[in-house]
Write an enzyme that holds these catalytic residues in place. Structure first.
Site, PDB file in Angstrom:
ATOM      1  N   CYS C  85      -3.962  14.895  -3.675  1.00  0.00           N
ATOM      2  CA  CYS C  85      -2.894  15.642  -3.127  1.00  0.00           C
ATOM      3  C   CYS C  85      -1.864  16.054  -4.157  1.00  0.00           C
ATOM      4  O   CYS C  85      -2.010  16.672  -5.125  1.00  0.00           O
ATOM      5  CB  CYS C  85      -2.348  15.010  -2.068  1.00  0.00           C
ATOM      6  SG  CYS C  85      -1.393  15.985  -0.804  1.00  0.00           S
ATOM      7  N   HIS C 200      -7.211  13.712   1.524  1.00  0.00           N
ATOM      8  CA  HIS C 200      -6.954  12.052   1.172  1.00  0.00           C
ATOM      9  C   HIS C 200      -8.207  11.648   1.593  1.00  0.00           C
ATOM     10  O   HIS C 200      -8.080  10.927   2.883  1.00  0.00           O
ATOM     11  CB  HIS C 200      -5.638  11.961   2.106  1.00  0.00           C
ATOM     12  CG  HIS C 200      -4.305  12.444   1.584  1.00  0.00           C
ATOM     13  ND1 HIS C 200      -3.414  11.696   0.857  1.00  0.00           N
ATOM     14  CD2 HIS C 200      -3.825  13.906   2.069  1.00  0.00           C
ATOM     15  CE1 HIS C 200      -2.440  12.392   0.484  1.00  0.00           C
ATOM     16  NE2 HIS C 200      -2.615  13.720   1.414  1.00  0.00           N
ATOM     17  N   GLU C 202      -8.282   8.425   0.944  1.00  0.00           N
ATOM     18  CA  GLU C 202      -7.676   7.064   1.351  1.00  0.00           C
ATOM     19  C   GLU C 202      -7.243   6.806   2.759  1.00  0.00           C
ATOM     20  O   GLU C 202      -7.328   5.908   3.553  1.00  0.00           O
ATOM     21  CB  GLU C 202      -6.756   6.418   0.522  1.00  0.00           C
ATOM     22  CG  GLU C 202      -5.335   7.132   0.805  1.00  0.00           C
ATOM     23  CD  GLU C 202      -5.087   8.629   0.304  1.00  0.00           C
ATOM     24  OE1 GLU C 202      -5.959   9.162   0.096  1.00  0.00           O
ATOM     25  OE2 GLU C 202      -4.005   9.150   0.327  1.00  0.00           O
TER      26      GLU C 202
END
Lengths: 82, 719, 231
Positions: C85, C200, C202
């Site tokens: 990001c 993202h 994660e």
């Protein structure tokens, strides 16, 4: 007739300008130690059909008041580019 | 119009009687800076002078309450050393003046309230109210407010987990922008605001001080707007999420290192409020030197510096031996920090500027000696009229058409146009996201779960402030129960009109009574709140719009909490909870399809409420795929939401139009392969399947149509 | 092995990537942006957030942070460097990756799960994935719209690691949430040790959060940290 205007919109003096302050600090960190003030604004170009420049300008002023600038926090200047 | 002959205290919004009290406290006429301090601290916004008398009815003596109302945020115990801090605030007037910055600074302010307690802010909710979206100015306000919340919340790095929205003409010139924040902390991290220790330093952290909002919160929020008032409006406060993010990290590290004795955020009334409250709360005094305040503008008067509402500032009280360590830590996080004062035996707060004493007032008097008003209240005349007119559903109603119209309402249709602009995933805690009745988050490293729902119901509160007030508490409790948590604590934001209008005061008192009663019935502590009066423009008061934020808690977060998109082919559909009574007063059907607001909302029995909410939480925490509260738009809308989100139709066995649009509270839909086992009323109404919302003899609406209408309701108006 | 997670003032996703790496036992260390020695790190992550408030241009001020010259050095040595990001924006501003990221097509912040299709497995982000694999992961950004002047060079050198797609892997305007050129969601450098992704992974590391599809990318990065490219 076509008239072209360049409108500069800036934050009212005295209002906090976080973007300007952060950028100023970055400039100082890069060695531009004498930078006293940085502020951000916007430039808007408007081309408009109107019978004469005065009519066109008053229309552009109205645009600024109504939409392009926010009078509670911004000032604007209008320059003719015709 | 103010003229030069108008006395200074009147210009600052003080009455003659209030001015006399100041003279009595000081034993003399106040200096200009002192008058500025009293005017702002004794404003409605800061002093709660019209509401304080009535707020004592909210209870908070449950054993799990660690900090009740009065501090920056309420704190409750979650066991195993974990605490949650929560708080709600309004930013109504600033958001009308400048929607982006008004909403943004609202988020900033509420976060500071939470991390002032030592908590890391982990989530934000935004209950919003606007005028109808066919007016372009209302669209501009909604767009600006949502961008401001997104712009600040996303950048500062705190997820926004939900909120709610209502539209009504009474909010056209007075939108309501409330914001609630939740923080998490461990027991040993709790910090309070009472200064102690003579000789301790007062260090101002964060942003420079400018003329932002001079007299802002107090003047803006303590008076009504009238046409032509623009010139009186204070400087817009500009939010800086980047500064706030650094401030959060720096403060949390200060607490971890044990470097602060007390801390206070600077909100309304800025330095005046922070210094007098920390000193006053600790029974101490303070000497403050304004020459050490980092100002952004030249030529600010002492009064202006004291009243400035520049954002992203904190006042830390620090032992002298830790002063350097605090300054060093601030420097590491790249925030400004300057020692501006020292704690004294007191009780005076003394302020110096240019070596001169500009103010010397008893510190506690600014907060404690503020006037308390017992304003007259009178039952509004409109009530008899609206109660006399009982709403009903016309016999010849076309159920399918009615549902189409309801799904197209911007407060009923998909609100992800709003929520998808907010980061709701940061921190990896979000288990049930916005778009459900309540959002659910985990606490990493534990099995604990927290849910929050914010609820208001301006229409029913208008029709019956007492019952409406009670209803929003029960509604909020239901909304956290469907996530599988138990209602655990409440914060409230009381948005009302002009308290000098006896009818508004009556609405306020009744609503507070209703809310307090409902909280008592559910054994829910009210750990904090905010009062926003003077929501009135051009003589028109808003609908009374109290809002609650209900916190739900569970020791064992369900591994599969109920979701709206979990309905599957062949599952049964049941309605559980209260007996339906045909409650249409203030309902979506009556407002939107009949075009009226009338009747008297049904009363709720506390015992039933407790039983239903407990039963719903039990079902929700034991693996039930879908549990959905029935509220605005009744069974029809609730079923449509499940069907649309699950991309599968529903087939109802035998249902009447009255049942479909009834809004009797304390009912939920359960969708499951197994019949729910529950001690409360439970009735099967249909089956999941097909590609329609199939109402049998009443007709059917293709799911694709329903989905299209529902998902376009807000975007088609805004884009 | 240890991964340095760089924290700029305004970074806010650092704890999320630490959590995801911790789930598979990768050690991490948070490193403040003024750090000038990363010699102990086997890999670096530039996490998401709003470094320096995103003021001026996203990543424009961060690229001058003292830590960046150390990241340049490690990148030249072949160490795996991952941007997520805002980290993607910073790596582009720093010239470690081609192109730039501008405001989303609809000029709105986007926060929702989207789908990406893996285009190349020759990257530190996808070496454990399969070409054509479709992953459901969250997108959370305002300036996520990828542009590159030399887009053909990016394509011809096979630098595209993942593209936005529909759930079935098809690619069209519908499946491209922010208007990125050629639906590009993730790219790598020619040496293939620096990579960045706009969504993202994660945030899709555990099923309780709605998806664990991102874990294959976290695992790929961990694998490249254990066995970095030789200098």
């Amino acid at each position: 007739m076509t008239h072209r205007f360049r409108i500069t919109i800036e934050r009212k003096p005295g209002l906090s300008d976080p973007e300007g302050a952060t950028t100023r600090k970055a400039l100082i960190d890069l060695g531009f130690e004498d930078v006293e003030h940085v502020s951000f604004g916007r430039i808007v170009s408007v081309t408009i059909h109107a019978s004469d420049e005065a009519t066109a300008r008053s229309s552009v002023d109205e645009m600024c008041e109504k939409l392009l600038a926010n009078p509670v926090m911004e000032t604007y200047t209008v320059e003719s580019e015709s | 119009m103010t003229t030069e002959a108008t006395p200074a205290h009147i210009q600052l919004g003080m009455t003659d009687e209030e001015y006399d009290s100041v003279c009595e406290i000081l034993g003399r006429e106040p200096r200009p800076a002192e008058l500025a301090m009293y005017s702002v601290m004794w404003s409605e916004h800061c002093s709660y002078k019209s509401s304080r008398k009535h707020l004592g009815r909210f209870g908070s003596d449950q054993p799990w309450v660690v900090v009740g109302p009065g501090e920056n945020a309420g704190v409750v115990d979650l066991g195993d050393g974990w605490l949650a801090a929560l708080r709600i605030e309004s930013h109504n007037h600033p958001s009308f003046v400048e929607p982006y910055q008004g909403a943004a600074t609202g988020v900033g302010g509420i976060l500071r309230d939470v991390f002032t307690m030592g908590a890391r802010p982990v989530a934000v909710w935004d209950p919003l109210r606007f005028g109808p979206l066919d007016d372009p100015h209302n669209r501009y306000l909604l767009e600006g407010v949502v961008s401001g919340i997104a712009g600040y919340g996303n950048a500062v790095g705190v997820p926004t987990l939900g909120g709610e929205v209502e539209f009504a003409d009474r909010f056209s010139k007075n939108p309501l922008v409330n914001v609630m924040a939740l923080g998490l902390l461990k027991q040993e991290q709790l910090v309070l605001s009472a200064a102690s220790g003579e000789g301790n330093k007062a260090i101002l952290l964060g942003n420079a001080t400018g003329r932002d909002g001079i007299g802002g919160a107090s003047i803006l929020a303590s008076a009504s707007f009238e046409e032509g008032d623009e010139g009186k409006r204070p400087n817009v406060q500009v939010g800086d999420p980047f500064e706030e993010k650094k401030l959060i990290e720096a403060c949390l590290e200060l607490y971890d290192e044990g470097l602060v004795v007390a801390i206070q955020d600077l909100g309304a009334a800025g330095i005046s409020c922070a210094t007098s409250e920390t000193a006053g709360n600790g029974g101490m005094g303070m000497d403050v030197d304004l020459d050490n305040v980092h100002v952004r503008e030249q030529g600010m008067t002492p009064g202006e510096i004291l009243m400035s509402e520049s954002q992203e500032r904190m006042l830390a009280i620090v032992a002298p031996e830790n002063e350097q360590a605090v300054l060093d830590l601030a420097s590491k996080w790249e925030i400004d920090a300057r020692t501006i004062g020292e704690v004294t035996q007191g009780p005076e707060l003394r302020v110096f500027s240019d070596g001169e004493l500009v103010a010397e007032v008893p510190a506690a008097s600014l907060a404690d000696d503020a006037p308390i008003y017992d304003r007259p209240a009178e039952r509004p005349s409109y009530l008899d009229e609206v109660w006399a007119d009982e709403p009903s559903i016309p016999d010849e109603v076309d159920v399918v058409d009615a549902l189409r119209t309801l799904l197209d309402d911007p407060a009923i249709g998909d609100r992800s146009w709003i929520s998808s602009q907010y980061d709701h995933m940061l921190f990896l805690n979000t288990v049930v996201e916005p778009g459900h009745d309540g959002s659910l988050m985990r606490i990493k490293g534990t099995t604990k779960g927290l849910a929050v729902a914010t609820d208001g119901d301006a229409f029913r509160t208008y029709l019956d402030p007492r019952r409406g007030g009670a209803r929003i508490v029960f509604e909020g409790a239901m909304n956290v129960a469907v996530t599988g948590t138990r209602p655990y604590a409440v914060v409230d934001n009381l948005n009302f009109g002009n308290p000098e209008n006896p009818e508004v005061m009556w609405q306020f008192i009744e609503a507070v009574d209703g809310m307090a009663w409902a909280c008592e019935e559910l054994d829910l502590p009210v750990v904090g709140g905010n009062v926003s009066f003077y929501n009135q423009t051009d003589g028109v008061d808003i609908y009374p719009a109290p809002v609650v934020g209900v916190l739900g808690f569970t020791e064992d977060i369900p591994t599969k909490p109920p979701r709206l998109d979990a309905a599957e082919h062949d599952m049964g559909i049941w309605v559980i909870g209260s007996e339906a009574e045909g409650d249409l007063a203030g309902s979506a059907f009556d407002r939107i399809l009949n075009g009226s607001l009338r009747g008297r909302p049904a009363d709720v029995d506390g015992d039933t409420a407790r039983r239903v909410i407990t039963s719903v939480a039990d079902l929700a925490s034991s693996g039930t795929p879908v549990v959905h509260d029935i509220s605005t738009g009744g069974l029809a809308v609730a079923l449509a939401e499940i069907a649309i989100k699950s991309s599968i139709g529903v087939i109802l066995d035998d249902i009447s139009a009255d049942e479909l649009f009834d809004e009797t509270p304390l009912r939920a839909i359960v969708v499951s392969h197994h019949e729910p086992i529950t001690p409360v009323n439970c009735r099967r109404i249909g089956t999941v399947g097909g590609a329609d919302l199939d109402f049998g003899d009443l007709g059917s609406l293709p799911l694709a149509d329903a989905a299209h209408i529902w998902s376009s309701a807000l975007p088609r108006r805004m884009n | 092995m240890s991964v340095a997670v760089v924290v700029f003032p305004g970074t806010n996703c650092e704890h999320d990537i630490v959590h995801a790496l911790d789930l598979i036992g990768v050690e991490t260390e948070l490193v403040w942006h003024t750090e000038t020695d990363l010699s102990g790190a086997d890999g670096v992550v530039l996490p998401g957030g709003f470094a320096h408030g995103d003021y001026l241009r996203t990543g424009a001020i961060a690229r001058f942070s003292p830590v960046m010259s150390e990241i340049d050095r490690l990148a030249a040595l072949g160490a795996p460097i991952l941007g997520i990001c805002n980290g993607f924006q910073i790596l582009c501003e720093a010239g470690l990756l081609p192109g730039a990221l501008v405001a989303n097509r609809d000029l709105k912040f986007i926060c929702r799960h989207i789908h990406v299709r893996v285009e190349s497995t020759d990257s530190i982000l996808t070496n454990r994935a399969e070409v054509g694999q479709v992953l459901r992961i969250p997108l959370n950004s305002y300036e996520g719209n990828y542009i590159a002047e030399a887009i053909d060079d990016v394509e011809n050198a096979d630098l595209v690691v993942a593209r936005y797609s529909n759930p079935d892997g098809s690619i069209d305007k519908q499946g491209n949430p922010n208007g990125s050129t050629n639906a590009i969601a993730a790219i790598t450098n020619e040496r293939r040790n620096v990579a960045a992704i706009m969504p993202h992974p994660e945030r899709a590391a555990e099923s309780i959060l709605g998806s664990s599809d991102g874990m294959v990318m976290i695992e790929s990065f961990a694998a490249s940290v254990t066995a970095p490219l030789s200098a």
